[in-house]
Motif scaffolding. Structure first.
Motif, mmCIF file in Angstrom:
data_model
loop_
_atom_site.group_PDB
_atom_site.id
_atom_site.type_symbol
_atom_site.label_atom_id
_atom_site.label_comp_id
_atom_site.label_asym_id
_atom_site.label_seq_id
_atom_site.Cartn_x
_atom_site.Cartn_y
_atom_site.Cartn_z
ATOM 1 N N VAL A 9 0.755 -1.247 0.018
ATOM 2 C CA VAL A 9 -0.047 0.128 -0.091
ATOM 3 C C VAL A 9 0.997 1.281 0.086
ATOM 4 O O VAL A 9 0.718 2.121 -0.866
ATOM 5 C CB VAL A 9 -1.049 -0.111 1.171
ATOM 6 C CG1 VAL A 9 -1.666 1.476 1.419
ATOM 7 C CG2 VAL A 9 -2.013 -1.414 1.094
ATOM 8 N N VAL A 61 -1.984 6.244 5.066
ATOM 9 C CA VAL A 61 -0.978 5.306 4.342
ATOM 10 C C VAL A 61 0.225 5.625 5.308
ATOM 11 O O VAL A 61 1.109 4.747 5.610
ATOM 12 C CB VAL A 61 -0.875 5.580 2.863
ATOM 13 C CG1 VAL A 61 0.510 5.088 2.351
ATOM 14 C CG2 VAL A 61 -2.008 5.224 2.463
ATOM 15 N N LEU A 102 -7.780 3.611 -7.951
ATOM 16 C CA LEU A 102 -6.352 3.164 -7.894
ATOM 17 C C LEU A 102 -5.952 2.516 -9.035
ATOM 18 O O LEU A 102 -4.801 2.544 -9.597
ATOM 19 C CB LEU A 102 -6.300 2.269 -6.743
ATOM 20 C CG LEU A 102 -5.982 3.064 -5.326
ATOM 21 C CD1 LEU A 102 -6.123 2.231 -4.276
ATOM 22 C CD2 LEU A 102 -4.850 3.950 -5.177
ATOM 23 N N TRP A 118 -4.654 -3.297 -0.721
ATOM 24 C CA TRP A 118 -5.706 -2.060 -0.465
ATOM 25 C C TRP A 118 -6.922 -2.515 0.025
ATOM 26 O O TRP A 118 -7.369 -1.791 0.848
ATOM 27 C CB TRP A 118 -5.693 -1.388 -1.852
ATOM 28 C CG TRP A 118 -4.394 -0.298 -2.104
ATOM 29 C CD1 TRP A 118 -3.444 -0.588 -2.715
ATOM 30 C CD2 TRP A 118 -4.518 1.041 -1.609
ATOM 31 N NE1 TRP A 118 -2.591 0.480 -2.667
ATOM 32 C CE2 TRP A 118 -3.303 1.409 -1.925
ATOM 33 C CE3 TRP A 118 -5.303 1.677 -0.770
ATOM 34 C CZ2 TRP A 118 -2.927 2.932 -1.746
ATOM 35 C CZ3 TRP A 118 -4.950 2.802 -0.328
ATOM 36 C CH2 TRP A 118 -3.713 3.808 -0.803
ATOM 37 N N TYR A 122 -8.213 -1.187 3.498
ATOM 38 C CA TYR A 122 -9.396 -0.561 3.375
ATOM 39 C C TYR A 122 -10.528 -1.000 4.405
ATOM 40 O O TYR A 122 -11.063 -0.686 5.097
ATOM 41 C CB TYR A 122 -9.960 -0.154 1.989
ATOM 42 C CG TYR A 122 -11.207 0.676 2.222
ATOM 43 C CD1 TYR A 122 -11.237 2.071 2.391
ATOM 44 C CD2 TYR A 122 -12.479 0.066 2.106
ATOM 45 C CE1 TYR A 122 -12.548 2.685 2.515
ATOM 46 C CE2 TYR A 122 -13.734 0.607 2.282
ATOM 47 C CZ TYR A 122 -13.591 1.943 2.506
ATOM 48 O OH TYR A 122 -15.028 2.664 2.624
#
Length: 138
Positions: A9, A61, A102, A118, A122
């Motif tokens: 990520v 992040v 993305l 991701w 998430y």
């Protein structure tokens, strides 16, 4: 979230950050396409909202390696979303728009491993916000 997922990520976000304005445009366009009902949560002029999205993603992040510091901020965000009237089920649309964005901006760099990383990150953070929303007093 595994250490490998966090690294994936962070590495992929370093490629998104320089084009964050483009990513934010794509994100909100896609979000409102797949979930027009959430448009009411946002101002007509999205310029500031796009900056907030970019800043929030950078903070999240960057904070993945320090969950003890990040999680209280994520929980506070969940409480704020509850105050706006966001429903837990709406997080799926946000996640779908994020992954789609993305994919668009990373192209070939959005490998299945990066996508899964991701999605897992998430999902974990969204669940923390949803849980916090459920604890919010009525």
């Amino acid at each position: 979230m595994t250490p490998q997922e966090i690294k994936l990520v962070q590495a992929s976000f370093s490629k998104v950050a320089p084009i964050s304005a483009i990513a934010a445009d794509l994100f909100y366009t896609r979000l409102f396409q797949i979930a027009p009902d959430v448009r009411r949560f946002f101002p007509d002029d999205l310029a500031e909202q796009k900056k907030k999205l970019t800043a929030m993603l950078a903070t999240v992040v960057g904070g993945l390696a320090h969950l003890d510091i990040l999680m209280p901020a994520v929980q506070a965000l969940g409480r704020r979303h509850a105050g706006y009237g966001v429903a837990g089920a709406q997080f799926a649309s946000f996640g779908a728009a994020l992954l789609w964005t993305l994919d668009q901006v990373l192209g070939n760099d959005f490998t299945p491993e990066v996508r899964d990383a991701w999605a897992n990150v998430y999902d974990a953070l969204a669940q923390a916000m949803i849980d916090e929303m459920g604890r919010r007093p009525a």
